[in-house]
Design a protein around this motif. Structure first.
Motif, PDB file in Angstrom:
ATOM      1  N   LEU A  76       0.846  -1.188   0.000  1.00  0.00           N
ATOM      2  CA  LEU A  76       0.000   0.000   0.000  1.00  0.00           C
ATOM      3  C   LEU A  76       0.886   1.244   0.000  1.00  0.00           C
ATOM      4  N   PRO A  77       0.523   2.258  -0.761  1.00  0.00           N
ATOM      5  CA  PRO A  77       1.318   3.481  -0.770  1.00  0.00           C
ATOM      6  C   PRO A  77       1.484   4.053   0.638  1.00  0.00           C
ATOM      7  N   GLY A  78       2.710   4.358   0.989  1.00  0.00           N
ATOM      8  CA  GLY A  78       2.978   4.963   2.283  1.00  0.00           C
ATOM      9  C   GLY A  78       2.976   4.002   3.442  1.00  0.00           C
ATOM     10  N   GLN A  79       2.891   2.695   3.181  1.00  0.00           N
ATOM     11  CA  GLN A  79       2.863   1.756   4.310  1.00  0.00           C
ATOM     12  C   GLN A  79       4.234   1.734   4.985  1.00  0.00           C
ATOM     13  N   PRO A  80       4.252   1.563   6.310  1.00  0.00           N
ATOM     14  CA  PRO A  80       5.513   1.637   7.039  1.00  0.00           C
ATOM     15  C   PRO A  80       6.393   0.421   6.801  1.00  0.00           C
ATOM     16  N   ALA A  81       7.676   0.606   7.031  1.00  0.00           N
ATOM     17  CA  ALA A  81       8.611  -0.509   6.949  1.00  0.00           C
ATOM     18  C   ALA A  81       8.266  -1.532   8.026  1.00  0.00           C
ATOM     19  N   GLY A  82       8.604  -2.770   7.741  1.00  0.00           N
ATOM     20  CA  GLY A  82       8.352  -3.819   8.720  1.00  0.00           C
ATOM     21  C   GLY A  82       6.980  -4.443   8.620  1.00  0.00           C
ATOM     22  N   THR A  83       6.240  -4.131   7.568  1.00  0.00           N
ATOM     23  CA  THR A  83       4.939  -4.775   7.362  1.00  0.00           C
ATOM     24  C   THR A  83       5.177  -6.239   6.992  1.00  0.00           C
ATOM     25  N   ASN A  84       4.717  -7.139   7.847  1.00  0.00           N
ATOM     26  CA  ASN A  84       5.121  -8.551   7.732  1.00  0.00           C
ATOM     27  C   ASN A  84       3.946  -9.500   7.612  1.00  0.00           C
ATOM     28  N   PHE A  85       2.906  -9.083   6.924  1.00  0.00           N
ATOM     29  CA  PHE A  85       1.743  -9.949   6.731  1.00  0.00           C
ATOM     30  C   PHE A  85       1.233  -9.760   5.314  1.00  0.00           C
ATOM     31  N   ASP A  86       0.483 -10.731   4.820  1.00  0.00           N
ATOM     32  CA  ASP A  86      -0.080 -10.647   3.478  1.00  0.00           C
ATOM     33  C   ASP A  86      -1.410  -9.912   3.495  1.00  0.00           C
ATOM     34  N   GLN A  87      -1.631  -9.126   2.445  1.00  0.00           N
ATOM     35  CA  GLN A  87      -2.873  -8.363   2.285  1.00  0.00           C
ATOM     36  C   GLN A  87      -3.465  -8.674   0.916  1.00  0.00           C
ATOM     37  N   TYR A  88      -4.784  -8.726   0.878  1.00  0.00           N
ATOM     38  CA  TYR A  88      -5.503  -8.938  -0.369  1.00  0.00           C
ATOM     39  C   TYR A  88      -6.695  -7.990  -0.422  1.00  0.00           C
ATOM     40  N   PHE A 103     -16.692  -5.251  -2.481  1.00  0.00           N
ATOM     41  CA  PHE A 103     -15.262  -5.066  -2.268  1.00  0.00           C
ATOM     42  C   PHE A 103     -14.863  -5.599  -0.900  1.00  0.00           C
ATOM     43  N   TYR A 104     -13.703  -6.227  -0.843  1.00  0.00           N
ATOM     44  CA  TYR A 104     -13.201  -6.747   0.431  1.00  0.00           C
ATOM     45  C   TYR A 104     -11.742  -6.380   0.609  1.00  0.00           C
ATOM     46  N   TYR A 105     -11.289  -6.411   1.847  1.00  0.00           N
ATOM     47  CA  TYR A 105      -9.872  -6.280   2.196  1.00  0.00           C
ATOM     48  C   TYR A 105      -9.581  -7.323   3.256  1.00  0.00           C
ATOM     49  N   LEU A 106      -8.546  -8.131   3.011  1.00  0.00           N
ATOM     50  CA  LEU A 106      -8.134  -9.167   3.952  1.00  0.00           C
ATOM     51  C   LEU A 106      -6.753  -8.841   4.491  1.00  0.00           C
ATOM     52  N   ALA A 107      -6.642  -8.774   5.823  1.00  0.00           N
ATOM     53  CA  ALA A 107      -5.353  -8.633   6.489  1.00  0.00           C
ATOM     54  C   ALA A 107      -5.070  -9.933   7.221  1.00  0.00           C
ATOM     55  N   GLY A 140      -7.966  -2.300  12.016  1.00  0.00           N
ATOM     56  CA  GLY A 140      -7.083  -2.796  10.980  1.00  0.00           C
ATOM     57  C   GLY A 140      -5.615  -2.589  11.314  1.00  0.00           C
ATOM     58  N   PRO A 141      -4.734  -3.073  10.438  1.00  0.00           N
ATOM     59  CA  PRO A 141      -3.298  -3.021  10.735  1.00  0.00           C
ATOM     60  C   PRO A 141      -2.665  -1.652  10.595  1.00  0.00           C
ATOM     61  N   PHE A 142      -3.354  -0.704   9.922  1.00  0.00           N
ATOM     62  CA  PHE A 142      -2.772   0.613   9.684  1.00  0.00           C
ATOM     63  C   PHE A 142      -3.719   1.731  10.125  1.00  0.00           C
ATOM     64  N   ARG A 143      -3.135   2.877  10.414  1.00  0.00           N
ATOM     65  CA  ARG A 143      -3.870   4.132  10.571  1.00  0.00           C
ATOM     66  C   ARG A 143      -3.281   5.136   9.584  1.00  0.00           C
ATOM     67  N   VAL A 144      -4.122   6.004   9.049  1.00  0.00           N
ATOM     68  CA  VAL A 144      -3.664   7.036   8.114  1.00  0.00           C
ATOM     69  C   VAL A 144      -3.112   8.209   8.913  1.00  0.00           C
ATOM     70  N   ASN A 159      -5.623  -8.281  13.495  1.00  0.00           N
ATOM     71  CA  ASN A 159      -5.062  -9.363  12.697  1.00  0.00           C
ATOM     72  C   ASN A 159      -3.842  -9.992  13.363  1.00  0.00           C
ATOM     73  N   LYS A 160      -3.437  -9.494  14.514  1.00  0.00           N
ATOM     74  CA  LYS A 160      -2.379 -10.166  15.270  1.00  0.00           C
ATOM     75  C   LYS A 160      -2.846 -11.523  15.777  1.00  0.00           C
ATOM     76  N   PHE A 161      -4.173 -11.672  15.931  1.00  0.00           N
ATOM     77  CA  PHE A 161      -4.712 -12.907  16.502  1.00  0.00           C
ATOM     78  C   PHE A 161      -5.710 -13.614  15.591  1.00  0.00           C
ATOM     79  N   ALA A 162      -6.022 -13.002  14.466  1.00  0.00           N
ATOM     80  CA  ALA A 162      -6.981 -13.595  13.529  1.00  0.00           C
ATOM     81  C   ALA A 162      -6.709 -13.040  12.140  1.00  0.00           C
ATOM     82  N   ASN A 163      -7.139 -13.757  11.141  1.00  0.00           N
ATOM     83  CA  ASN A 163      -7.138 -13.237   9.777  1.00  0.00           C
ATOM     84  C   ASN A 163      -8.438 -12.462   9.604  1.00  0.00           C
ATOM     85  N   VAL A 164      -8.335 -11.155   9.380  1.00  0.00           N
ATOM     86  CA  VAL A 164      -9.515 -10.293   9.442  1.00  0.00           C
ATOM     87  C   VAL A 164      -9.927  -9.861   8.040  1.00  0.00           C
TER      88      VAL A 164
END
Length: 483
Positions: A76-88, A103-107, A140-144, A159-164
């Motif tokens: 994702l544009p502007g996402q921080p370093a260290g992002t260590n999970f898959d996104q769809y 539309f869906y987003y999976l973290a 979710g995993p990010f804040r703007v 998403n630390k404890f579940a696939n959301v």
């Protein structure tokens, strides 16, 4: 593609740009006012009618081969370093004849994603975005960030404890769309059908989740969406030869589930929190009857008007939060949440490169779609019978409430639960978080009720640590700890 874009663009012109977290904007109360004014003219479907219509619905299943690979987000544009999970993210067609797609987003989880449960999140409204609001502002995993272009990690992300899985529903919400404009006039029944069709098709696209433990969560008007979808899942698990969805439980936050409890609880909350006077409160008690079918009186409408006038420009979803001001630097609320976050999210999600990275159609993204809200065809007066069915089914049923929400208050939740007439198994007690009271909990027969201290309507926004503690307790099926 061209037709879909033209229709999406055309529909975007109908939108009133409203932010779910915006100052003074309360889509649920707007919806209830509209429904109340129409109620005498509408033939409201009861719970049995909803169930009957659900049970006879054929489910469309489309080809899903290769679509998972296409949906993977490289970054994702502007996402921080260290992002260590898959996104769809992407679209799932639920009606090919109408060209209706959600539309869906999976973290996925950064650790144990192959064994962690799948959790669906739904925002309410009706007409508000689960991705922009739920994912980007709440759990979710990010804040703007305030620059509208970069993201930061949410260390309390679920998403630390579940696939959301965040679903934009119904069509017309967020990035979801239809090529048939009449689809934007919809209701509870169609929303549940489409969400179920989405799930069946999404599981074909992501077959590794077919046998995974599954939970449905959400807030506000998702107090309708979540129980109705859960009921439909359980019904269709029995009567179809499609994928059996391994539903284990539901959790609904500050949920709208019963009109009478909502209105009575809200005005009682206003009074006990020094927002309205004794005279206004007494006027509402003496002149208003919020039960189904009760006549509306001019006196009741007048006292309600006085109550909303007294509320003034307090943000109803968190009565203690400061307002977002364009004339000064944003001031965090007492919970540390930036009240201008909704405007940052709006700016970020309307950036073309962001929409491209999400595989979204180019549209004017809005937090809430007022066209959908104002044209909602019907909503049941209560979904408590649906919740009772779910309680009897044996799945986990949790209700949680932030206690500084004035719109769908903790008082409202308690009144609604009282109507369920279920017995107490574990007496009310304070649960603890980092050495302080995180809230209170009571265990009923087949139902758990948890309050979150210092949280408004968007519990994971205002008290992210406490919200995550409640969420992990819910997944474990254990009441929050009292030490």
């Amino acid at each position: 593609m061209k037709t879909a874009f033209q229709l999406s663009l055309h529909f975007s012109l109908l939108l009133l740009v409203s932010c779910y977290g915006g100052d003074g904007y309360d889509p649920l109360q707007n919806a209830l006012k509209i429904q109340r004014s129409r109620r005498s003219a509408l033939n409201h479907a009861n719970n049995e009618a909803h169930s009957a219509e659900h049970s006879t619905s054929p489910v469309y299943i489309g080809p899903q081969d290769g679509l998972k690979v296409d949906d993977k987000i490289s970054s994702l544009p502007g996402q921080p370093a260290g992002t260590n999970f898959d996104q769809y993210s992407g679209y799932v067609t639920v009606d090919p004849n109408h060209g209706r797609a959600l539309f869906y987003y999976l973290a996925e989880s950064p650790v144990n994603s192959s064994t962690n449960p799948l959790v669906l999140w739904l925002n309410g409204g009706p007409g508000c975005s689960s991705f922009g609001n739920g994912a980007m502002m709440e759990l979710g995993p990010f804040r703007v960030n305030a620059d509208n272009t970069t993201l930061s990690h949410n260390k309390y992300a679920w998403n630390k404890f579940a696939n959301v899985l965040f679903l934009e529903s119904p069509a017309g919400v967020g990035f979801s769309y239809s090529n048939t404009s009449s689809d934007y006039t919809t209701d509870d029944v169609q929303t549940a059908k489409d969400s179920y069709t989405f799930l069946i098709n999404w599981l074909e696209r992501f077959p590794e989740y077919k046998t995974r433990d599954f939970y449905i969560t959400g807030e506000s008007y998702a107090g309708h969406y979540v129980p109705q979808l859960a009921q439909l899942v359980l019904q269709n698990n029995k009567i179809t030869n499609q994928t059996v969805i391994n539903l284990k439980g539901i959790a609904i936050g500050n949920p709208y589930v019963d009109y009478e409890a909502e209105k009575t609880g809200m005005f009682d909350y206003f009074w006990t929190h020094a927002i309205i006077s004794d005279q206004i409160h007494e006027g509402i008690i003496s002149n208003c009857n919020f039960t189904e079918g009760a006549p509306k009186t001019d006196a009741c409408k007048d006292y309600q008007y006085q109550a909303y006038t007294a509320l003034s420009n307090i943000f109803p979803y968190d009565i203690y939060t400061p307002l977002c001001s364009p004339f000064s630097n944003s001031t965090p609320s007492i919970s540390g949440f930036d009240p201008c976050t909704d405007s940052y999210t709006q700016g970020y999600l309307n950036t073309p490169v962001v929409q491209q990275s999400l595989h979204a159609k180019p549209v004017q993204w809005t937090s809430c779609n007022d066209f959908i809200l104002f044209n909602w065809k019907d909503m049941p007066f209560t979904v408590l019978p649906v919740i009772q069915d779910l309680m009897a089914s044996g799945i986990r049923v949790w209700i949680y409430s932030g206690d500084t929400d004035g719109s769908v208050s903790v008082t409202t939740s308690r009144y609604a639960i009282n109507k369920l007439q279920t017995s107490v198994k574990t007496q009310w007690y304070p649960w603890m978080y980092q050495g302080e009271v995180g809230g209170y909990v009571v265990g009923y027969e087949n139902l758990t009720f948890v309050t979150v201290r210092g949280a408004g309507h968007f519990v994971p926004s205002y008290q992210p640590g406490r919200a995550l503690a409640v969420f992990t307790s819910f997944l474990e099926g254990k009441l929050p700890t009292n030490h």
